[in-house]
Design an enzyme around this catalytic site. Structure first.
Site, PDB file in Angstrom:
ATOM      1  CG  ASP A  46      -0.627  -0.435   2.462  1.00 44.65           C
ATOM      2  OD1 ASP A  46      -1.125  -1.225   3.255  1.00 44.65           O
ATOM      3  OD2 ASP A  46       0.485  -0.263   2.575  1.00 44.65           O
ATOM      4  CE  LYS A  68      -2.550   6.501  -6.046  1.00 42.15           C
ATOM      5  NZ  LYS A  68      -1.580   6.761  -7.156  1.00 42.15           N
ATOM      6  CG  MET A 183      -3.637   7.250  11.160  1.00 45.24           C
ATOM      7  SD  MET A 183      -4.766   5.683  11.099  1.00 45.24           S
ATOM      8  CE  MET A 183      -4.247   5.086  12.820  1.00 45.24           C
TER       9      MET A 183
HETATM   10  N1  SAH Z   1       1.687   0.822  10.589  1.00 43.71           N
HETATM   11  C1  SAH Z   1       2.222   1.993  10.510  1.00 43.71           C
HETATM   12  C2  SAH Z   1       0.924   2.898  10.916  1.00 43.71           C
HETATM   13  C3  SAH Z   1       0.000   3.237   9.913  1.00 43.71           C
HETATM   14  S1  SAH Z   1      -1.278   4.411  10.114  1.00 43.71           S
HETATM   15  C4  SAH Z   1       3.497   2.138  11.482  1.00 43.71           C
HETATM   16  O1  SAH Z   1       3.822   1.566  12.433  1.00 43.71           O
HETATM   17  O2  SAH Z   1       4.234   3.253  11.267  1.00 43.71           O
HETATM   18  C5  SAH Z   1      -0.773   5.513   9.172  1.00 43.71           C
HETATM   19  C6  SAH Z   1      -0.120   6.878  10.230  1.00 43.71           C
HETATM   20  O3  SAH Z   1       1.249   6.533  10.404  1.00 43.71           O
HETATM   21  C7  SAH Z   1       0.129   7.971   9.410  1.00 43.71           C
HETATM   22  O4  SAH Z   1      -1.314   8.672   9.392  1.00 43.71           O
HETATM   23  C8  SAH Z   1       1.033   8.763  10.142  1.00 43.71           C
HETATM   24  O5  SAH Z   1       0.518   9.180  11.342  1.00 43.71           O
HETATM   25  C9  SAH Z   1       1.966   7.687  10.668  1.00 43.71           C
HETATM   26  N2  SAH Z   1       3.277   7.641   9.510  1.00 43.71           N
HETATM   27  C10 SAH Z   1       3.497   6.450   8.767  1.00 43.71           C
HETATM   28  N3  SAH Z   1       4.590   6.895   8.149  1.00 43.71           N
HETATM   29  C11 SAH Z   1       5.168   7.986   8.417  1.00 43.71           C
HETATM   30  C12 SAH Z   1       6.021   8.885   8.037  1.00 43.71           C
HETATM   31  N4  SAH Z   1       6.986   8.307   7.381  1.00 43.71           N
HETATM   32  N5  SAH Z   1       6.084   9.958   8.754  1.00 43.71           N
HETATM   33  C13 SAH Z   1       5.368  10.495   9.662  1.00 43.71           C
HETATM   34  N6  SAH Z   1       4.069   9.722  10.022  1.00 43.71           N
HETATM   35  C14 SAH Z   1       4.093   8.391   9.363  1.00 43.71           C
END
Ligand code: SAH
Length: 263
Positions: A46, A68, A183
């Site tokens: 994704d 997407k 998020m």
């Molecule tokens: N499983 C993922 C989280 C998925 S939920 C993890 O462990 O990181 C998606 C959220 O993760 C986004 O809305 C944001 O809050 C955060 N996120 C993921 N990648 C990011 C990045 N490179 N920089 C900042 N926030 C990030």
């Protein structure tokens, strides 16, 4: 590593690896994650997983983007679950590649439940979650002796967190020393107001870290009192991680990530 078997030959039905791709920098995937990708026949990925990681997959592997759909919306979760089950039932070695850690707000748990219910074998390959990597790359340890002995990872995606009965805001405001919201960008003002209403001091430091670990990482700092205005002025956009707590102060001393230091 060569002694790790990638398939269970006694099982004719294929297997699914729920692999954490890390927070963005392709160097932050695990060795085990790369092994799984190199042996993949199907990769279902994704948006947040760095697409550079797909180059580890064999040339003939089937790559499916579920971030997407043709109408620009993500493929619904139920459809992804079905896809995982179908590909594995067809005897394929499937990697489900996700951003960060698959079991931290990644819906990896839901996918694992669907696999169990379908009788499909699976393995979870944890990843570096943005919940700790984003603060780390901003120079913010989520715990620190004398400053923070606990940390909570919280979803900030509810339209109005105060109205979410599953979330105990009183306990969150009073309990963990460091709060890390994922998020949460679109709800920043609700999050901040709710925390203050439940007793977090308005002077508590806050950092919002966008696009963490990538070359265009950016961190906006303030306090609960002013972060909403500051983030608005900076036009902060997702994906971003919001860190609330005294540990944010350490950034002044500890910011180390070159794209931010040189800005
Ligand atoms: N499983 C993922 C989280 C998925 S939920 C993890 O462990 O990181 C998606 C959220 O993760 C986004 O809305 C944001 O809050 C955060 N996120 C993921 N990648 C990011 C990045 N490179 N920089 C900042 N926030 C990030």
């Amino acid at each position: 590593m060569s002694n790790i078997t990638m398939t269970d030959s006694s099982n004719p039905s294929g297997i699914v690896y729920l692999v954490g791709g890390g927070p963005g920098d392709p160097g932050l995937i695990t060795v085990r994650g790369v092994e799984c990708l190199k042996a993949a026949e199907v990769v279902i990925h994704d948006r947040l997983a760095n697409l550079a990681l797909l180059t580890y997959a064999p040339a003939g592997a089937e790559l499916i983007d579920v971030g997407k759909s043709p109408n620009h919306h993500p493929v619904p979760q139920a459809q992804i679950n079905t896809l995982l089950v179908e590909k594995a039932r067809a005897g394929r070695r499937v990697v489900r590649l996700k951003g960060g850690d698959p079991f931290v707000f990644g819906r990896g748990g839901e996918e694992a439940v669907a696999l169990v219910e379908a009788g499909i074998p699976f393995e979870v390959v944890p990843g570096v979650t943005s919940a700790s990597a984003a603060p780390a790359y901003a120079g913010i340890p989520v715990t620190h002796r004398g400053l923070a002995c606990s940390v909570a990872f919280i979803t900030g995606h509810r339209a109005n967190p105060a109205a979410d009965p599953a979330c105990d805001w009183q306990a969150l405001a009073e309990g963990p020393d460091t709060l890390v919201f994922l998020m949460g960008v679109h709800n920043l003002s609700h999050i901040v107001e709710t925390l203050i209403r439940h007793g977090r001091p308005a002077a508590t430091p806050v950092a919002v870290i966008e696009r963490a670990t990538g070359p265009d990482q950016r961190t906006t700092t303030g306090t609960l009192a002013d972060i909403t205005v500051r983030a608005g002025e900076a036009a902060v956009r997702p994906p971003a991680v919001i860190v609330v707590g005294e540990v944010v102060r350490l950034r002044e001393q500890l910011r180390w990530f070159r794209p931010e230091v040189e800005r």
